[in-house]
Design a protein around this motif. Structure first.
Motif, PDB file in Angstrom:
ATOM      1  N   GLY A 304       0.803  -1.224   0.000  1.00  0.00           N
ATOM      2  CA  GLY A 304       0.000   0.000   0.000  1.00  0.00           C
ATOM      3  C   GLY A 304       0.838   1.278   0.000  1.00  0.00           C
ATOM      4  N   ARG A 305       0.192   2.366   0.463  1.00  0.00           N
ATOM      5  CA  ARG A 305       0.815   3.697   0.429  1.00  0.00           C
ATOM      6  C   ARG A 305       2.125   3.745   1.213  1.00  0.00           C
ATOM      7  NH1 ARG A 305       0.627   8.754   3.238  1.00  0.00           N
ATOM      8  NH2 ARG A 305       0.474  10.448   1.727  1.00  0.00           N
ATOM      9  N   ASN A 347      -0.777   3.257  -3.852  1.00  0.00           N
ATOM     10  CA  ASN A 347       0.419   2.412  -3.730  1.00  0.00           C
ATOM     11  C   ASN A 347       1.296   2.480  -4.985  1.00  0.00           C
ATOM     12  OD1 ASN A 347      -1.313   1.086  -5.459  1.00  0.00           O
ATOM     13  ND2 ASN A 347      -0.858  -0.960  -4.669  1.00  0.00           N
TER      14      ASN A 347
END
Ligand code: PLP
Length: 370
Positions: A304-305, A347
């Motif tokens: 993810g981020r 992401n």
């Protein structure tokens, strides 16, 4: 003549024996007492020898009938959209440079020019959106930042069937890799700030038209009045960059392919977006309409981020910076730079692959991925 020869020699253009062209910085040109023309030029906003020479070079490289250069890619985009009539509608591919969508939303709407954002890979969605008001289909291919590949020939046919034009932002590919006008598009837009200039030190934009002298005249008139012209020095630098475009794009593409293959195999990477990967969803179309995959790619992290930001903060050779197309490799978390208007996954990291040794680039990314 073949592309790389045309990038170096512009038919009919000579400079009194000088091999490198001079830069004409003069903003004004002598005329007679009652404004009789003594040269082709009058005032820099309406024309300049370096800009005109660059336009001849661009028209030759894209196979267009006319080219117009601007002070930036966004000046070119805005001029083209603003050439439409009030009531006209533009269909814009969903994955597009975010400021292109912002121009349509914020600058075109007050002129009565509407737009719709649609996934133009989806034929049924396109059919639903097409109407008698559709005046332009606007695509980027490959797109920014997800590297979607749009079928230029088929979209040109659909646009023409309702009397609309197909405009292609060809910034990522450049004419060294893809020539949309030869596939049926009506206009190509380039941010010349990127691969065409090639050294992260100039800003410029261009429109190249397949065959519409009336539109070319209207755009020239609009540009003289609105003043979004390219400076002579920048025109000279871009013309210089174009001479090596073909060799640079080969190396950008070769390096990007090596990096994309590494990322595609890496366990921390959920998805790699590069048009020439065997696993790419539109690889056959990409190979049909592009000569190589180009120097841009993006990848989406499993974690993810946070994982994306971690990788961006651990690279040593890649530099965190916006823009693309220079000799140096850049990396960027697009959602952070695009802000509120962003449609980029959280992401995702976008990479502009430079001309460094690919082993050094791969080693840097592998170390950052952990
Ligand atoms: N089109 C694409 C695909 C871009 O990436 C950009 C800028 O990043 C532009 C257009 C706008 O070009 P400029 O910054 O020269 O105005």
């Amino acid at each position: 003549m073949k592309f790389s020869t045309r990038a170096i020699h512009v038919p009919g253009i000579r400079h009194d024996g000088a091999i490198a062209p001079p830069i004409h910085l003069s903003t004004t040109f002598e005329h007679g007492p009652a404004n009789e023309s003594l040269t082709e030029y009058e005032y820099v906003r309406s024309g300049n020898p370096n800009a005109n020479e660059l336009e001849a070079r661009l028209a030759s490289l894209e196979g267009g009938s006319a080219a117009l250069v601007y002070g930036s890619g966004m000046a070119a985009t805005t001029a083209l959209m603003a050439s439409l009539r009030p009531g006209a509608e533009i269909l814009i591919h969903r994955d597009s440079y975010y400021d292109t969508r912002t121009v349509a939303a914020e600058l075109m709407a007050p002129l009565g020019i509407r737009h719709k954002v649609v996934d133009l890979r989806d034929e049924a969605a396109l059919e639903d959106m097409l109407s008698e008001d559709t005046a332009m289909i606007w695509v980027e291919t490959p797109s920014n930042p997800r590297l979607d590949i749009l079928d230029i020939a088929s979209l040109a046919d659909r646009a023409h069937s309702v009397g609309a034009a197909l405009a292609v932002d060809g910034t990522f590919a450049t004419p060294a890799i893809q020539r949309p006008l030869e596939l049926g598009a009506d206009v190509v837009m380039h941010s010349m700030t990127k691969f065409m200039g090639g050294h992260s030190d100039i800003q410029g934009g261009a429109l190249i038209l397949r065959d519409d002298p009336e539109l070319a005249d209207r755009l020239r008139h609009h540009r003289t009045l609105s003043g979004g012209v390219l400076s002579p020095f920048n025109a000279w630098l871009i013309a210089r960059g174009l001479q090596t475009l073909d060799c640079r794009m080969e190396r950008h593409s070769a390096n990007a392919m090596i990096i994309a293959e590494m990322l595609d195999r890496h366990p921390a990477v959920e998805r790699t977006n590069y048009p020439f990967l065997d696993s790419a969803p539109a690889v056959e179309l990409a190979r049909r309409q592009m000569r190589s995959g180009g120097g841009m790619l993006s990848f989406e992290l499993q974690g993810g981020r946070d994982a994306a930001l971690d990788v961006a903060s651990r690279v040593r050779l890649f530099v965190n910076a916006t823009s693309l197309g220079g000799v140096e490799s850049l990396i960027e978390h697009r959602a952070s730079i695009e802000g509120a208007n962003s449609m980029s996954p959280d992401n995702l990291l976008r990479v502009s692959v430079g001309l460094e040794d690919p082993e050094d680039l791969v080693a840097d990314l592998e170390a950052a991925l952990g």
